[in-house]
Design an enzyme around this catalytic site. Structure first.
Site, PDB file in Angstrom:
ATOM      1  N   ASP A  92       0.769  -1.270   0.076  1.00  0.00           N
ATOM      2  CA  ASP A  92      -0.039  -0.036  -0.047  1.00  0.00           C
ATOM      3  C   ASP A  92       0.824   1.051  -0.024  1.00  0.00           C
ATOM      4  OD1 ASP A  92       0.852  -0.064   2.410  1.00  0.00           O
ATOM      5  OD2 ASP A  92      -0.786   0.302   3.633  1.00  0.00           O
ATOM      6  N   GLU A  93       2.092   1.226  -0.454  1.00  0.00           N
ATOM      7  CA  GLU A  93       2.720   2.365  -0.586  1.00  0.00           C
ATOM      8  C   GLU A  93       3.752   2.316  -1.871  1.00  0.00           C
ATOM      9  OE1 GLU A  93       3.839   4.260   3.878  1.00  0.00           O
ATOM     10  OE2 GLU A  93       5.245   3.212   2.862  1.00  0.00           O
TER      11      GLU A  93
END
Length: 472
Positions: A92-93
């Site tokens: 998620d990054e």
DNA sequence: TCTGGGGTCCTAGGACCC
DNA sequence: TCTGGGGTCCTAGGACCC
């Protein structure tokens, strides 16, 4: 992000506390929704504690990684439309380098771009929000994105880096975890500004060269780390914490085999093989030990990995029961590349057999005797198994005798080429009776040239390690 | 309260080589 | 008799990140 996906997919969870993680006895929290965080639940907290803190209407869920991955992929695709230079850091990054394309890098321009991107993220994910930090370095972009989650947008204009950075607590810096923070606090260093007042000598003294100089630079907002896409994996591992500490050696061996199979499966799906096999053992008191062994050649053979792992486990005292068991493979290479290395090295040493095998040189052995069908070429073909007749063992093909067995007698390659034992790289020897040998071709690159024959002369094969010799 | 799973990077010491 | 200097590889452990 996990909790956000769950709330997106299940309407009844919206507005309610959601905790995702290991639901069973020894699990920990992976993510807590903001409603759950209000009760003090946070990542890495033991699930047992989270259950005590969270209210009755809290949903405790096991992670659905496939769903998170799908959501991640649509966002990453979106990012790749913004810039070709995207570095995915986790599920998620990601960092996006805006400077490599013709983007408007003025502050209003970047804000405009970020707003558009956030809106698009919400659309493609079906309502999951993302936080964006924009700045002149990874350090500041990351810190900016952490502000105002879960729907934040922070732009740090050029020239304002230090004013932004110095009031923050040191723990905001990437690479400052509990240990570093504690050490800094002990010397009265709490803010990044404080840190900027500490000399390089002192920091190196406290934290060593790499970490010390890293902190020195970060405190001054000096960060020129590039955005790097497509970083290659350095290791592959699998581990498991048992519900109850395990003592039974038979069970441990079985678990080790399962872990090895999982690792090898992922290794192969990535077209990888590794030279080092690692195990990890965590005892009941949480002390953790690791053991490793490095071979000359990379392997992706599950049985070999399992066997090496078992040998490593035998070095560790498990009589008191163990809490966690892990298997890993590192020093990775992809097969084709490694073959070229092997070929080059072997050729240097005058070992033409290995050189030819490694490079798949066709017609290398015009006189070779054909004893079986040539194995198929290609990654997907099943590994052929050649079983020799009893008696002086005969081994077939460019795959050679190695693995946990040791060839006792001189190995002669028929046309008269002497092959030294240490150079017998790939392949797997298996057998139960004296002089009876099974060779399995290993790895995705099957020999494409004519099958060559060499003989294992008297007295056949001898196991390197008797307890491991009987392979089921 | 009782501590996941998958990774990366760094350090220190020892072996070994030239 | 007294003991270099540099480099690489390997192992074990620890900090850190999400």
């Amino acid at each position: 992000m996990f909790a956000a996906v769950e709330q997106r997919d299940k309407v009844s969870l919206r507005g309610k506390p959601v905790v995702v993680g290991g639901v069973a006895g020894r699990g920990v929290v992976a993510t807590a929704s903001y409603e759950a965080r209000a009760f003090g639940v946070h990542s890495a907290m033991p699930m047992a504690r989270a259950r005590r803190l969270a209210p009755l209407n809290t949903a405790f869920l096991s992670p659905r990684f496939a769903a998170y991955k799908r959501t991640s992929e649509v966002v990453m695709r979106l990012l790749s439309e913004v810039s070709p230079l995207v570095e995915q850091v986790s599920i998620d990054e990601a960092y996006v380098d805006l400077a490599v394309t013709g983007n408007d890098l003025s502050v209003p321009g970047v804000i405009e771009l970020a707003r558009r991107l956030k809106a698009e993220i919400a659309v493609v994910t079906g309502g999951v929000t993302g936080s964006i930090g924009a700045a002149s370095s990874k350090l500041l972009a990351k810190i900016g994105s952490d502000l105002n989650k879960p729907d934040g947008l922070t732009v740090i204009p050029p020239g304002e880096e230090l004013a932004f950075l110095h009031p923050l607590p040191v723990s905001r810096l990437g690479g400052v975890g509990p240990a570093t923070e504690q050490r800094l606090h002990r010397s009265g260093v709490r803010s990044v500004g404080d840190l900027a007042g500490v000399s390089l000598d002192l920091l190196v003294d406290w934290f060593g060269t790499a970490h010390g100089t890293g902190l020195f630079r970060l405190a001054r907002a000096q960060d020129d780390r590039p955005v790097v896409s497509d970083r290659e994996a350095k290791s592959v591992s699998a581990e498991e914490t048992f519900e109850v500490d395990v003592t039974d050696p038979v069970r441990l061996k079985r678990e080790l085999d399962l872990l090895a199979a999982r690792v090898v499966g992922r290794l192969r799906s990535g077209g990888l093989a590794g030279r080092t096999v690692n195990i990890k053992v965590r005892h009941g008191d949480f002390t953790t030990v690791t053991r490793a062994v490095t071979r000359d050649h990379p392997t992706d053979d599950g049985r070999l990995v399992a066997q090496l792992a078992r040998r490593l486990l035998a070095e560790v005292d498990t009589s008191g029961g163990i809490r966690l068991l892990g298997v890993g493979v590192s020093t990775l290479a992809d097969f084709a590349q490694d073959d070229l290395f092997t070929a080059a090295r072997a050729e240097q040493q005058g070992d033409l057999f290995t050189a030819a095998r490694a490079a798949d040189v066709e017609g290398f052995a015009p006189d070779a005797e054909l004893v079986t069908e040539p194995p198929e070429t290609g990654a997907d073909s099943p590994a052929p198994v050649v079983e020799s007749p009893p008696g002086p063992a005969e081994v077939t093909g460019p795959a050679v005798v190695a693995g946990p067995a040791v060839v006792a007698g001189p190995v002669v390659w028929r046309p008269g080429q002497d092959v030294r034992h240490e150079e017998l790289g790939a392949g797997w020897v298996q057998g139960s009776g004296l002089g009876r040998v099974t060779v399995r071709f290993e790895g995705p690159r099957r020999p494409s040239g004519p099958v060559r024959t060499f003989a294992v002369d008297d007295p056949g094969l001898r196991p390197a390690d008797p307890p491991d010799w009987t392979v089921p």
